[in-house]
Design a protein around this motif. Structure first.
Motif, short mmCIF file in Angstrom:
data_model
loop_
_atom_site.label_atom_id
_atom_site.label_comp_id
_atom_site.label_asym_id
_atom_site.label_seq_id
_atom_site.Cartn_x
_atom_site.Cartn_y
_atom_site.Cartn_z
N HIS A 22 2.44 -5.30 1.79
CA HIS A 22 1.29 -5.00 0.94
C HIS A 22 1.07 -6.12 -0.07
CE1 HIS A 22 -1.36 -3.17 -1.94
NE2 HIS A 22 -0.42 -3.17 -2.86
N ASP A 23 -0.16 -6.57 -0.19
CA ASP A 23 -0.54 -7.60 -1.16
C ASP A 23 -1.14 -6.91 -2.38
OD1 ASP A 23 -1.62 -9.65 -2.65
OD2 ASP A 23 -2.92 -10.42 -1.06
N PRO A 24 -0.43 -6.89 -3.52
CA PRO A 24 -0.92 -6.20 -4.71
C PRO A 24 -2.25 -6.75 -5.24
CG PRO A 24 1.35 -6.98 -5.03
CD PRO A 24 0.87 -7.51 -3.72
N SER A 25 -2.60 -7.97 -4.85
CA SER A 25 -3.87 -8.55 -5.33
C SER A 25 -5.06 -8.15 -4.44
CB SER A 25 -3.76 -10.08 -5.42
OG SER A 25 -3.64 -10.63 -4.13
N HIS A 26 -4.78 -7.51 -3.31
CA HIS A 26 -5.88 -7.09 -2.42
C HIS A 26 -6.68 -6.00 -3.13
CE1 HIS A 26 -8.11 -6.30 1.22
NE2 HIS A 26 -7.43 -7.26 1.84
N ASN A 27 -8.01 -6.06 -3.03
CA ASN A 27 -8.84 -5.11 -3.79
C ASN A 27 -9.12 -3.80 -3.05
OD1 ASN A 27 -10.58 -6.14 -1.91
ND2 ASN A 27 -12.22 -6.63 -3.34
N SER A 28 -8.66 -3.64 -1.81
CA SER A 28 -8.89 -2.40 -1.06
C SER A 28 -7.72 -2.11 -0.14
CB SER A 28 -10.17 -2.50 -0.24
OG SER A 28 -10.26 -1.42 0.67
N VAL A 31 -9.12 -1.68 3.57
CA VAL A 31 -9.49 -2.94 4.23
C VAL A 31 -8.23 -3.73 4.55
CG1 VAL A 31 -10.71 -5.14 3.96
CG2 VAL A 31 -11.79 -3.01 3.18
N GLU A 32 -7.26 -3.72 3.65
CA GLU A 32 -5.99 -4.41 3.89
C GLU A 32 -5.31 -3.83 5.13
OE1 GLU A 32 -1.96 -5.71 1.50
OE2 GLU A 32 -2.83 -3.75 1.03
N ALA A 33 -5.33 -2.50 5.29
CA ALA A 33 -4.70 -1.86 6.45
C ALA A 33 -5.40 -2.27 7.74
CB ALA A 33 -4.72 -0.34 6.29
N VAL A 34 -6.73 -2.36 7.71
CA VAL A 34 -7.50 -2.79 8.89
C VAL A 34 -7.11 -4.22 9.26
CG1 VAL A 34 -9.81 -3.40 9.72
CG2 VAL A 34 -9.45 -1.23 8.55
N GLY A 38 -4.92 -4.90 12.60
CA GLY A 38 -5.81 -5.41 13.64
C GLY A 38 -6.56 -4.31 14.38
N LYS A 39 -6.49 -3.10 13.86
CA LYS A 39 -7.17 -1.96 14.47
C LYS A 39 -8.65 -1.97 14.07
CE LYS A 39 -3.56 -0.11 16.38
NZ LYS A 39 -3.45 -0.01 17.81
N PRO A 40 -9.52 -1.42 14.92
CA PRO A 40 -10.94 -1.33 14.54
C PRO A 40 -11.09 -0.45 13.29
CG PRO A 40 -10.62 -0.75 16.86
CD PRO A 40 -9.26 -0.87 16.24
N PRO A 41 -12.03 -0.81 12.40
CA PRO A 41 -12.18 -0.06 11.15
C PRO A 41 -12.43 1.44 11.34
CG PRO A 41 -13.61 -1.99 11.16
CD PRO A 41 -12.95 -1.92 12.49
N GLN A 42 -13.11 1.81 12.43
CA GLN A 42 -13.40 3.24 12.63
C GLN A 42 -12.15 4.02 13.05
OE1 GLN A 42 -14.74 0.73 14.39
NE2 GLN A 42 -14.62 1.15 16.58
N GLN A 43 -11.07 3.31 13.34
CA GLN A 43 -9.82 3.95 13.76
C GLN A 43 -8.83 4.09 12.60
OE1 GLN A 43 -8.07 1.90 17.09
NE2 GLN A 43 -6.53 3.46 17.43
N VAL A 44 -9.09 3.41 11.48
CA VAL A 44 -8.19 3.45 10.32
C VAL A 44 -8.81 4.34 9.24
CG1 VAL A 44 -6.98 2.06 8.59
CG2 VAL A 44 -7.37 1.12 10.89
N PHE A 45 -8.04 5.32 8.81
CA PHE A 45 -8.54 6.32 7.87
C PHE A 45 -7.83 6.24 6.53
CE2 PHE A 45 -10.28 7.63 11.76
CZ PHE A 45 -11.21 8.65 11.57
N LYS A 46 -8.57 6.61 5.48
CA LYS A 46 -7.99 6.66 4.14
C LYS A 46 -7.89 8.12 3.71
CE LYS A 46 -12.55 5.55 2.20
NZ LYS A 46 -13.30 4.53 1.44
N THR A 47 -6.98 8.38 2.78
CA THR A 47 -6.74 9.72 2.28
C THR A 47 -7.22 9.79 0.83
OG1 THR A 47 -4.76 9.83 3.67
CG2 THR A 47 -4.97 11.49 1.94
N GLY A 101 -2.83 4.58 -2.73
CA GLY A 101 -2.76 3.46 -1.80
C GLY A 101 -1.75 3.70 -0.69
N GLY A 102 -1.00 4.78 -0.85
CA GLY A 102 -0.01 5.14 0.16
C GLY A 102 0.05 6.65 0.36
N ILE A 103 -1.01 7.35 -0.06
CA ILE A 103 -1.03 8.81 0.06
C ILE A 103 -1.28 9.19 1.52
CG2 ILE A 103 -2.21 10.95 -0.59
CD1 ILE A 103 -2.70 9.73 -3.35
#
Length: 158
Positions: A22-28, A31-34, A38-47, A101-103
């Motif tokens: 995890h990069d603490p300076s990343h703003n999302s 988006v960082e998880a995507v 390397g997964k398509p954005p529609q396959q990665v979900f946030k809580t 960010g990890g929920i």
């Protein structure tokens, strides 16, 4: 091992872990998880946690694609509320037992109603937070539904 991973292992649910630094300076976180998986954005979900007036009353959990915006109106309706706001991040951490960010929608400290965006039903697999920043769990949407005791609902406006 996080509570989410322990739950899946103990219930013998097929899943795959994706770990990254995890990069603490990343703003999302999403988006960082995507980018990292390397997964398509529609396959990665946030809580996301929402509630009545952002307080502890009427707390609910929304699991939506990372590139989408939660419809608070739809979330409120799903949870039987007249109106919903995003829950305070400190409250979210306290009731779930996970850091923002990890929920994970799995194995939260307090049992909350879980609503999974209906778009997940079209996927063979989806990624959700594994319970800490830099850890994604990939599993079948039907497995998430059962393990989280959730419900598929339209949660975003397209």
């Amino acid at each position: 091992m996080t509570p989410a991973v322990r739950l899946l292992k103990s219930n013998k649910v097929p899943f795959e872990l994706h770990q990254y630094k995890h990069d603490p300076s990343h703003n999302s976180f999403g988006v960082e998880a995507v980018e990292a998986t390397g997964k398509p954005p529609q396959q990665v979900f946030k809580t996301l946690l929402f509630s009545l007036e952002g307080k502890s009353e009427g707390l609910g959990v929304a699991v939506i694609p990372v590139m989408k915006k939660l419809s608070l109106k739809r979330a409120a309706k799903a949870n039987g509320l007249k109106k919903a706001l995003m829950a305070d991040p400190m409250l979210a951490q306290k009731v779930t037992g996970y850091l923002v960010g990890g929920i994970s929608p799995l194995a939260q400290k307090k049992r909350l109603p879980i609503f999974i965006d209906a778009s997940a039903q079209q996927l063979s697999s989806m990624c959700v937070s594994g319970g800490k920043r830099g850890l994604e769990i990939e599993l079948a949407p039907s497995a998430l539904l059962v393990q989280a005791q959730g419900k598929f609902v339209e949660l975003t406006d397209d």
